[in-house]
Design a protein around this motif. Structure first.
Motif, PDB file in Angstrom:
ATOM      1  N   GLU A  97      34.986  40.191  67.459  1.00  9.28           N
ATOM      2  CA  GLU A  97      34.087  41.093  68.191  1.00  9.28           C
ATOM      3  C   GLU A  97      34.508  42.554  68.048  1.00  9.28           C
ATOM      4  OE1 GLU A  97      30.663  41.030  70.806  1.00  9.28           O
ATOM      5  OE2 GLU A  97      31.842  39.248  70.338  1.00  9.28           O
ATOM      6  N   GLU A  98      35.812  42.796  68.054  1.00  2.22           N
ATOM      7  CA  GLU A  98      36.326  44.170  68.001  1.00  2.22           C
ATOM      8  C   GLU A  98      35.898  44.867  66.717  1.00  2.22           C
ATOM      9  OE1 GLU A  98      38.770  47.131  69.977  1.00  2.22           O
ATOM     10  OE2 GLU A  98      37.859  45.243  70.594  1.00  2.22           O
ATOM     11  N   VAL A  99      35.923  44.145  65.599  1.00  2.00           N
ATOM     12  CA  VAL A  99      35.530  44.729  64.312  1.00  2.00           C
ATOM     13  C   VAL A  99      34.055  45.097  64.334  1.00  2.00           C
ATOM     14  CG1 VAL A  99      35.250  44.284  61.841  1.00  2.00           C
ATOM     15  CG2 VAL A  99      37.333  43.538  63.013  1.00  2.00           C
ATOM     16  N   GLU A 100      33.227  44.177  64.794  1.00  2.00           N
ATOM     17  CA  GLU A 100      31.788  44.426  64.822  1.00  2.00           C
ATOM     18  C   GLU A 100      31.448  45.625  65.701  1.00  2.00           C
ATOM     19  OE1 GLU A 100      27.701  42.292  66.494  1.00  2.00           O
ATOM     20  OE2 GLU A 100      29.375  41.031  65.831  1.00  2.00           O
ATOM     21  N   ALA A 101      31.993  45.644  66.915  1.00  2.00           N
ATOM     22  CA  ALA A 101      31.683  46.739  67.842  1.00  2.00           C
ATOM     23  C   ALA A 101      32.163  48.084  67.293  1.00  2.00           C
ATOM     24  CB  ALA A 101      32.336  46.459  69.198  1.00  2.00           C
ATOM     25  N   THR A 102      33.330  48.085  66.658  1.00  2.00           N
ATOM     26  CA  THR A 102      33.875  49.330  66.109  1.00  2.00           C
ATOM     27  C   THR A 102      33.031  49.830  64.943  1.00  2.00           C
ATOM     28  OG1 THR A 102      36.121  48.696  66.786  1.00  2.00           O
ATOM     29  CG2 THR A 102      35.926  50.392  65.085  1.00  2.00           C
ATOM     30  N   ALA A 103      32.626  48.927  64.065  1.00  2.00           N
ATOM     31  CA  ALA A 103      31.797  49.318  62.918  1.00  2.00           C
ATOM     32  C   ALA A 103      30.460  49.899  63.381  1.00  2.00           C
ATOM     33  CB  ALA A 103      31.558  48.117  62.007  1.00  2.00           C
ATOM     34  N   VAL A 104      29.886  49.301  64.418  1.00  2.00           N
ATOM     35  CA  VAL A 104      28.625  49.813  64.960  1.00  2.00           C
ATOM     36  C   VAL A 104      28.812  51.238  65.479  1.00  2.00           C
ATOM     37  CG1 VAL A 104      26.976  49.574  66.861  1.00  2.00           C
ATOM     38  CG2 VAL A 104      27.605  47.571  65.498  1.00  2.00           C
ATOM     39  N   TRP A 119      22.434  60.304  52.871  1.00  2.00           N
ATOM     40  CA  TRP A 119      23.269  59.110  52.686  1.00  2.00           C
ATOM     41  C   TRP A 119      22.535  57.900  53.254  1.00  2.00           C
ATOM     42  CZ3 TRP A 119      26.917  60.777  49.608  1.00  2.00           C
ATOM     43  CH2 TRP A 119      27.388  62.092  49.749  1.00  2.00           C
ATOM     44  N   HIS A 120      22.149  56.981  52.366  1.00  2.00           N
ATOM     45  CA  HIS A 120      21.417  55.797  52.808  1.00  2.00           C
ATOM     46  C   HIS A 120      22.318  54.907  53.669  1.00  2.00           C
ATOM     47  CE1 HIS A 120      19.057  52.110  52.749  1.00  2.00           C
ATOM     48  NE2 HIS A 120      18.042  52.813  52.272  1.00  2.00           N
ATOM     49  N   PRO A 121      21.774  54.352  54.765  1.00  2.00           N
ATOM     50  CA  PRO A 121      22.595  53.547  55.681  1.00  2.00           C
ATOM     51  C   PRO A 121      23.220  52.303  55.060  1.00  2.00           C
ATOM     52  CG  PRO A 121      20.538  54.167  56.721  1.00  2.00           C
ATOM     53  CD  PRO A 121      20.416  54.552  55.277  1.00  2.00           C
ATOM     54  N   LYS A 122      22.664  51.797  53.976  1.00  7.19           N
ATOM     55  CA  LYS A 122      23.224  50.552  53.426  1.00  7.19           C
ATOM     56  C   LYS A 122      24.680  50.711  53.039  1.00  7.19           C
ATOM     57  CE  LYS A 122      22.985  47.189  49.687  1.00  7.19           C
ATOM     58  NZ  LYS A 122      22.371  46.794  48.395  1.00  7.19           N
ATOM     59  N   ASN A 123      24.978  51.684  52.174  1.00  7.37           N
ATOM     60  CA  ASN A 123      26.357  51.850  51.739  1.00  7.37           C
ATOM     61  C   ASN A 123      27.244  52.412  52.843  1.00  7.37           C
ATOM     62  OD1 ASN A 123      25.700  50.817  49.268  1.00  7.37           O
ATOM     63  ND2 ASN A 123      25.771  52.756  48.168  1.00  7.37           N
ATOM     64  N   VAL A 124      26.666  53.253  53.701  1.00  7.35           N
ATOM     65  CA  VAL A 124      27.447  53.768  54.829  1.00  7.35           C
ATOM     66  C   VAL A 124      27.828  52.617  55.756  1.00  7.35           C
ATOM     67  CG1 VAL A 124      27.423  55.294  56.834  1.00  7.35           C
ATOM     68  CG2 VAL A 124      26.367  56.045  54.696  1.00  7.35           C
ATOM     69  N   MET A 125      26.899  51.695  55.970  1.00  4.20           N
ATOM     70  CA  MET A 125      27.178  50.537  56.815  1.00  4.20           C
ATOM     71  C   MET A 125      28.306  49.691  56.233  1.00  4.20           C
ATOM     72  SD  MET A 125      26.478  46.975  56.735  1.00  4.20           S
ATOM     73  CE  MET A 125      25.018  46.801  55.740  1.00  4.20           C
ATOM     74  N   LEU A 126      28.258  49.448  54.921  1.00  3.85           N
ATOM     75  CA  LEU A 126      29.311  48.658  54.275  1.00  3.85           C
ATOM     76  C   LEU A 126      30.664  49.349  54.409  1.00  3.85           C
ATOM     77  CD1 LEU A 126      27.502  47.533  50.976  1.00  3.85           C
ATOM     78  CD2 LEU A 126      27.861  46.203  53.065  1.00  3.85           C
ATOM     79  N   THR A 127      30.661  50.672  54.267  1.00  4.95           N
ATOM     80  CA  THR A 127      31.910  51.429  54.356  1.00  4.95           C
ATOM     81  C   THR A 127      32.422  51.456  55.793  1.00  4.95           C
ATOM     82  OG1 THR A 127      31.174  52.822  52.521  1.00  4.95           O
ATOM     83  CG2 THR A 127      32.993  53.652  53.854  1.00  4.95           C
ATOM     84  N   ALA A 128      31.515  51.645  56.755  1.00  3.21           N
ATOM     85  CA  ALA A 128      31.912  51.677  58.165  1.00  3.21           C
ATOM     86  C   ALA A 128      32.535  50.344  58.580  1.00  3.21           C
ATOM     87  CB  ALA A 128      30.702  51.988  59.047  1.00  3.21           C
ATOM     88  N   LEU A 129      31.964  49.246  58.119  1.00  4.18           N
ATOM     89  CA  LEU A 129      32.496  47.929  58.455  1.00  4.18           C
ATOM     90  C   LEU A 129      33.857  47.710  57.804  1.00  4.18           C
ATOM     91  CD1 LEU A 129      32.351  45.179  59.736  1.00  4.18           C
ATOM     92  CD2 LEU A 129      30.838  44.423  57.879  1.00  4.18           C
ATOM     93  N   PHE A 130      33.992  48.092  56.543  1.00  2.00           N
ATOM     94  CA  PHE A 130      35.275  47.931  55.864  1.00  2.00           C
ATOM     95  C   PHE A 130      36.348  48.788  56.544  1.00  2.00           C
ATOM     96  CE2 PHE A 130      38.289  49.123  52.434  1.00  2.00           C
ATOM     97  CZ  PHE A 130      38.777  47.851  52.145  1.00  2.00           C
ATOM     98  N   LEU A 131      35.996  50.008  56.921  1.00  2.18           N
ATOM     99  CA  LEU A 131      36.937  50.888  57.608  1.00  2.18           C
ATOM    100  C   LEU A 131      37.334  50.296  58.956  1.00  2.18           C
ATOM    101  CD1 LEU A 131      38.388  53.652  57.522  1.00  2.18           C
ATOM    102  CD2 LEU A 131      36.361  54.650  58.572  1.00  2.18           C
TER     103      LEU A 131
END
Length: 352
Positions: A97-104, A119-131
């Motif tokens: 849960e912590e990863v999901e909430a933080t990425a959001v 900056w399209h949200p698709k790649n930003v979303m992938l990067t935010a989740l990985f970070l």
């Protein structure tokens, strides 16, 4: 719930105690009023539209006249769709849960500093989740991560990682409502005569509301404990009131419950994913109004890269000339270093 307090160093008479949350970067940098949020998004959108229109005109005069640029609300709608996709990816990878909430939180914060037309949200979303997997101490190998995502390459993540971190102001720690809810759940168990048989069911229902709240702006306006209490109230008004009265001394007439009701309304009204067809139309228009300076191969992109390379080349030549002159003067470290002047940072080639 009250977090532990910290006491700033200073004059004994001037010492004040603040909660840990009040001392956090989230409290200082990432809390807004609804009006501030709307103004921030509108200002970003207006600046982006003007800049992109100028880029179109510089590339081909008159080319921007037929472009239908996105509004701030349409940008927000697209971001909201990708907030939902974070949840889907976390389910696939079985991230906690912590990863999901933080990425959001990272994704939302990024688009308070940037626009989807850059900056399209698709790649930003992938990067935010990985970070988020790294900042919450649940790392995953980059190659493993991207290999499970269709049409994703490691470069899609790495190319944006510093930009995302920079847009966050390197504020990686996030205080979450699901953790506050867990604290409330534990506290209620210490209240005499609490209906413990109902508590677990209410907690599970409240956690679903917390997850729904991530699709709204509540975390950018209210504290995690306020959101948690509101979500518990959605699940069980009686338990929420029992906790607030026993632990916080709050009555139903208290302004605190007015805040709770506002949050409940926001979660109920906006805590669901947008309609796919509406977002598809926004995404279709985005392909037309995307900043041409970000589109690889476009004339605007090529011109910007050439300008960046020219500036970098000039900077290298200037520094080489300074070093050569210092060597000729018999001072390999440069006389400016000894005098303490001329130490300006002219690293002006890192804008993108």
């Amino acid at each position: 719930m009250t977090a532990e307090t910290i006491t700033p160093v200073g004059d004994a008479e001037a010492i004040t105690k603040i909660s840990l949350y009040q001392g956090s970067t989230q409290y200082r940098h990432w809390r807004f009023s609804p009006q501030q949020l709307a103004q921030t998004r509108a200002s970003l959108n207006l600046a982006a539209v003007n800049a992109i229109r100028d880029a179109f005109e510089a590339d081909e005069p008159g080319s921007s006249s037929g472009v239908s640029f996105l509004s701030a609300d349409e940008e927000h709608l697209l971001v909201k769709l990708y907030v939902g996709k974070i949840s889907q990816l976390c389910g696939h990878f079985r991230f906690p849960e912590e990863v999901e909430a933080t990425a959001v939180s990272y994704l939302k914060r990024f688009y308070l500093k940037n626009t989807v037309m850059d900056w399209h949200p698709k790649n930003v979303m992938l990067t935010a989740l990985f970070l988020a997997t790294k900042t919450t101490n649940h790392p995953i190998m980059l190659e493993t991560y991207t290999s499970h995502i269709p049409k994703a390459a490691p470069s899609d993540v790495l190319d944006l990682e510093f930009l995302v971190a920079q847009s966050l102001g390197f504020d990686f720690a996030v205080w979450h409502a699901h953790r506050a809810l867990w604290g409330i759940y534990l506290d209620i168990q210490t209240i005499p005569d609490s209906p413990l048989d109902e508590l677990k069911q209410a907690y599970d229902a409240a956690l679903k509301h917390v997850r729904a709240s991530r699709l709204t702006d509540v975390e950018l306006i209210y504290t995690p404990s306020q959101i948690a209490l509101a979500c518990l109230s959605l699940a069980s008004p009686a338990l929420a009131y029992s906790f607030a009265h026993a632990k916080l001394g709050v009555t139903e007439e208290s302004p605190a419950f007015g805040v709770v009701e506002t949050i409940k309304s926001m979660v109920t009204a906006h805590g669901s994913l947008p309609e796919v067809e509406a977002v598809r139309e926004v995404d279709r228009r985005l392909k037309v109004c995307k900043n041409p300076e970000k589109v690889v191969g476009s004339n605007a992109y090529i011109k910007k890269r050439e300008e960046a390379e020219r500036r970098a080349d000039e900077k290298r030549k200037r520094k080489a000339a300074e070093v050569r002159k210092a060597m000729e003067d018999g001072d390999p470290f440069g006389s400016e270093l000894a005098r303490g002047d001329g130490l300006d940072d002219d690293d002006d080639d890192d804008d993108d």
